[in-house]
Motif scaffolding. Structure first.
Motif, mmCIF file in Angstrom:
data_model
loop_
_atom_site.group_PDB
_atom_site.id
_atom_site.type_symbol
_atom_site.label_atom_id
_atom_site.label_comp_id
_atom_site.label_asym_id
_atom_site.label_seq_id
_atom_site.Cartn_x
_atom_site.Cartn_y
_atom_site.Cartn_z
ATOM 1 N N THR A 75 8.401 12.149 -1.452
ATOM 2 C CA THR A 75 8.218 11.201 -2.552
ATOM 3 C C THR A 75 7.251 11.861 -3.532
ATOM 4 O OG1 THR A 75 8.558 9.269 -1.136
ATOM 5 C CG2 THR A 75 7.325 8.927 -3.192
ATOM 6 N N LEU A 76 7.729 12.150 -4.722
ATOM 7 C CA LEU A 76 6.940 12.880 -5.720
ATOM 8 C C LEU A 76 6.578 11.947 -6.869
ATOM 9 C CD1 LEU A 76 5.798 15.561 -6.869
ATOM 10 C CD2 LEU A 76 8.059 15.925 -7.906
ATOM 11 N N GLU A 87 2.241 13.835 -3.769
ATOM 12 C CA GLU A 87 3.487 14.070 -3.046
ATOM 13 C C GLU A 87 3.257 13.744 -1.578
ATOM 14 O OE1 GLU A 87 7.138 17.313 -3.145
ATOM 15 O OE2 GLU A 87 5.122 17.963 -3.680
ATOM 16 N N VAL A 126 11.529 17.029 -3.587
ATOM 17 C CA VAL A 126 11.651 15.609 -3.907
ATOM 18 C C VAL A 126 13.025 15.067 -3.509
ATOM 19 C CG1 VAL A 126 12.361 16.078 -6.299
ATOM 20 C CG2 VAL A 126 11.361 13.865 -5.709
#
Length: 240
Positions: A75-76, A87, A126
């Motif tokens: 998850t960025l 992140e 991502v």
């Protein structure tokens, strides 16, 4: 079709056409005869890249094959200027230890990696659809994600690495464990075992959960060695 036999036929066609990077955004839960389907991952100086899957903490084939680079998800979060803010591990990526495939030599001696089986993922990018990438299609923009995004992004990165290596009169990369130019060997054995080099080439993803697995310092199952610091890692790889 989505059968592994037909997908293997497609990989064989790509091999025969001279493709040096083959991206595979598909996977199936492990099965006892999966190694027999790995006979297509043998072309010299070719990188086989696969999504680790979109089921939390579940190992999938072909990602788990030792001659395939397994790409997990993160998850960025970006700031208002589009710069990387944080992140974490994405709670939806496939990861874990293979039931049927032994640990490849490039994973030997890696801290946090236990047992005798192949560990997935190798690295990450991502993948969370909420923070993923945008695709323009038929007049509209769509936000998409999953490790089916992270794997082709890493494939594109490897193409840049190859371009730099060729410019430096180096051989193109491979993901085959026994190769002298194995990308995973470079990342695990040459880069990650040197703390200074590791910090310069990877964002170490140290927080977040993925099913029953948790991200932490150094190698972890959800995110592998972490996310590449693209320009630096490409430069490093181009000189090895």
């Amino acid at each position: 079709s989505a059968s592994l036999g037909d997908l293997n036929a497609a990989i064989t066609a790509a091999n025969n056409a001279g493709a040096d990077i083959i991206s595979m955004s598909y996977g199936a839960r492990e099965f006892s005869s999966e190694n027999t389907y790995g006979s297509v991952f043998t072309r010299a100086n070719t990188c086989y890249v696969a999504s680790s899957g979109d089921t939390a903490a579940v190992v999938e084939f072909p990602s788990c094959h030792p001659s395939v680079l397994s790409v997990g998800g993160t998850t960025l979060t970006l700031d208002v200027n589009g710069n990387r803010a944080s992140e974490t591990s994405w709670n939806g990526g496939g990861c874990g230890y293979s039931q049927y495939i032994s640990k490849p030599q490039y994973q030997n001696g890696i801290t946090n990696l236990v047992g005798t089986q192949r560990a997935c993922a190798d690295l990450s990018f991502v993948a969370n659809p909420a923070t993923g990438v945008y695709v323009y299609y038929s007049g509209s923009w769509y936000g998409v994600g999953g490790t089916s995004v992270s794997a082709p992004c890493i494939s594109g990165f490897l193409a840049l690495c190859n371009q730099l290596r060729v410019a430096n009169s180096k051989a193109k990369l491979s993901t085959i464990a026994s190769s002298s130019v194995c990308f995973q060997t470079f990342c695990y054995q040459t880069i990650s075992k040197n703390p200074t080099t590791y910090a310069a080439n990877f964002y170490d993803i140290t927080s977040g959960v993925d099913g029953n697995q948790t991200a932490g310092s150094g190698y972890d199952l959800p995110t592998g060695l972490g996310s590449p610091i693209g320009n630096q890692l490409a430069t490093t790889i181009s000189n090895l």
